[in-house]
Design an enzyme around this catalytic site. Structure first.
Site, PDB file in Angstrom:
ATOM      1  N   HIS A 224       0.873  -1.188   0.000  1.00 22.07           N
ATOM      2  CA  HIS A 224       0.000   0.000   0.000  1.00 22.07           C
ATOM      3  C   HIS A 224       0.903   1.229   0.000  1.00 22.07           C
ATOM      4  O   HIS A 224       1.637   1.466  -0.944  1.00 22.07           O
ATOM      5  CB  HIS A 224      -0.929  -0.057   1.216  1.00 22.07           C
ATOM      6  CG  HIS A 224      -2.073   0.906   1.170  1.00 22.07           C
ATOM      7  ND1 HIS A 224      -2.335   1.741   0.114  1.00 22.07           N
ATOM      8  CD2 HIS A 224      -3.043   1.184   2.095  1.00 22.07           C
ATOM      9  CE1 HIS A 224      -3.417   2.463   0.375  1.00 22.07           C
ATOM     10  NE2 HIS A 224      -3.854   2.159   1.570  1.00 22.07           N
ATOM     11  N   HIS A 264      -1.671  -1.985 -10.517  1.00 21.40           N
ATOM     12  CA  HIS A 264      -2.593  -1.430  -9.534  1.00 21.40           C
ATOM     13  C   HIS A 264      -3.823  -2.320  -9.466  1.00 21.40           C
ATOM     14  O   HIS A 264      -4.252  -2.879 -10.470  1.00 21.40           O
ATOM     15  CB  HIS A 264      -2.982   0.006  -9.910  1.00 21.40           C
ATOM     16  CG  HIS A 264      -3.599   0.774  -8.783  1.00 21.40           C
ATOM     17  ND1 HIS A 264      -4.916   0.635  -8.419  1.00 21.40           N
ATOM     18  CD2 HIS A 264      -3.054   1.682  -7.937  1.00 21.40           C
ATOM     19  CE1 HIS A 264      -5.167   1.440  -7.398  1.00 21.40           C
ATOM     20  NE2 HIS A 264      -4.059   2.077  -7.074  1.00 21.40           N
ATOM     21  N   ASP A 315       2.814   5.832  -6.997  1.00 16.36           N
ATOM     22  CA  ASP A 315       4.047   5.709  -6.214  1.00 16.36           C
ATOM     23  C   ASP A 315       5.294   5.845  -7.090  1.00 16.36           C
ATOM     24  O   ASP A 315       6.335   6.304  -6.625  1.00 16.36           O
ATOM     25  CB  ASP A 315       4.088   4.348  -5.506  1.00 16.36           C
ATOM     26  CG  ASP A 315       2.972   4.208  -4.496  1.00 16.36           C
ATOM     27  OD1 ASP A 315       2.802   5.128  -3.684  1.00 16.36           O
ATOM     28  OD2 ASP A 315       2.272   3.194  -4.521  1.00 16.36           O
TER      29      ASP A 315
END
Length: 378
Positions: A224, A264, A315
């Site tokens: 996460h 994802h 990210d």
């Protein structure tokens, strides 16, 4: 009839929400009807938090009052300051420290005894939690590096104030605007693991501090929020290796290691937030004379897209963006929390408003027909 097992609750609808919408096939993210591109370009983090909590963008007067009320809550009580120092001097991991600090904030909150579903009290608690996280995080980072904490600056906005407290100098406009944009991009994202953790906790009628503490715990994992830290560590490894990005990726994949920041659970195409941060990372690199971080990232993205059909998530580009802003790598995930707390609180408010205890079931696959043997015969 055997019920279908949905591991990880994938594809299972568990709630209705008016907060954010994700189209994974089109690569779209919307907060309360506004696209993330529109908000990133035209709204500040405070405006977005107000939107999430109140359902509409603030007027100029409402925004002024909201920013002022947030700024007044930035100071940490003496007991919390002592805890921050103790955790920093003990070299606690930053996300674990943040989890402990948020839980401790409850002891000093004037509304700690309010009914957990009291919306007015929760909005006040939410302002305090959101305002104090940057102060605690900046102080923690400075103390562990042997520096004194910097008191919050009431005349700076949320993003600028954090950078000021972290570095003991006011950021220039480019850094402040880029960081504010990053906070906007991370503010909410549907029922991700940390948000759902907050909802599960609040569904028991635990209070807001308990719900946010649960969310921080979920965010700390590498699948996460911890992924952005992993991305930067991978880019640093690439830089130190002296290899070309594609050769480095091939070696990594051949050895069985994945490249963090790709794929994802929701998006089947490039994360729309990654598109925005890619441009910001490039601009920062050009301004700082360090364009190689963005160049590395683009080479890796193009190779994995062509060879593996993989697209980057938020990210992948937030990592190099933060690095070029001088933010310590292990503070990336706490910064994620500093932003996502706005969404967590909004979802908890929504959960309280129409609450039902979240209690899924599991299919039992263990042994049956056991009998207890007397302990002397075991």
């Amino acid at each position: 009839m055997t019920e279908e097992l949905k591991k990880g609750l994938e594809g299972v609808l568990v709630a209705e929400s008016s907060l954010s919408f994700i189209d994974g096939d089109a690569g779209e993210l919307v907060y309360r009807g506004y696209t993330i591109d529109d908000l990133a370009k035209n709204a500040t983090f405070e405006e977005v938090v107000y939107l999430l909590w109140h359902g509409e963008l603030p007027t100029a007067d409402e925004l002024s009052d909201f920013k002022s009320s947030m700024a007044k809550e930035r100071h940490l009580d003496d007991g919390v300051q002592r805890l921050v120092r103790d955790l920093a001097e003990a070299d606690e991991e930053p996300m674990a420290a943040l989890r402990t600090i948020i839980s401790d904030l409850s002891a000093y909150d004037p509304d700690t005894d309010a009914d957990p579903t009291d919306e007015a009290a929760n909005l006040r608690k939410g302002r305090r939690i959101t305002a104090k996280i940057p102060t605690a995080l900046a102080a923690f980072s400075r103390i562990r590096n042997g520096n004194d904490p910097v008191e919050p600056h009431e005349n700076l906005d949320h993003a600028s104030n954090f950078l000021y407290m972290l570095n003991d100098e006011e950021p220039d406009d480019v850094l402040a605007e880029t960081f504010d944009m990053a906070l906007v991009l991370h503010a909410d994202h549907g029922l991700n693991a940390s948000t759902f953790s907050a909802m599960v906790t609040s569904s028991t009628l635990a209070d807001l501090h308990a719900a946010v503490t649960s969310a921080v715990g979920a965010l700390s994992g590498s699948l996460h929020g911890g992924a952005n830290q992993d991305v930067m560590q991978a880019l640093l490894e690439l830089d130190e290796s002296g290899k070309e990005p594609i050769g480095w990726v091939e070696d990594r994949l051949e050895s069985g290691d994945r490249v963090p920041g790709f794929g994802h659970r929701v998006y089947n195409v490039k994360d729309p937030r990654a598109k925005i941060l890619s441009a910001e990372s490039e601009a920062l690199g050009e301004a700082a004379g360090t364009p190689h971080w963005h160049e590395y990232s683009v080479s890796i993205e193009e190779y994995l897209g062509e060879e593996k059909g993989l697209a980057p998530n938020v990210d992948f580009y937030s990592a190099s963006t933060y690095y070029q802003m001088g933010i310590p790598v292990d503070v990336y995930t706490p910064i994620f929390a500093m932003s996502r707390v706005g969404g967590w609180i909004a979802h908890v408010l929504e959960q309280y408003d129409d609450n039902r205890l979240i209690r899924p079931r599991a299919r039992y696959v263990g042994p049956k027909d056991g009998t207890v043997t007397p302990i002397e015969n075991r």
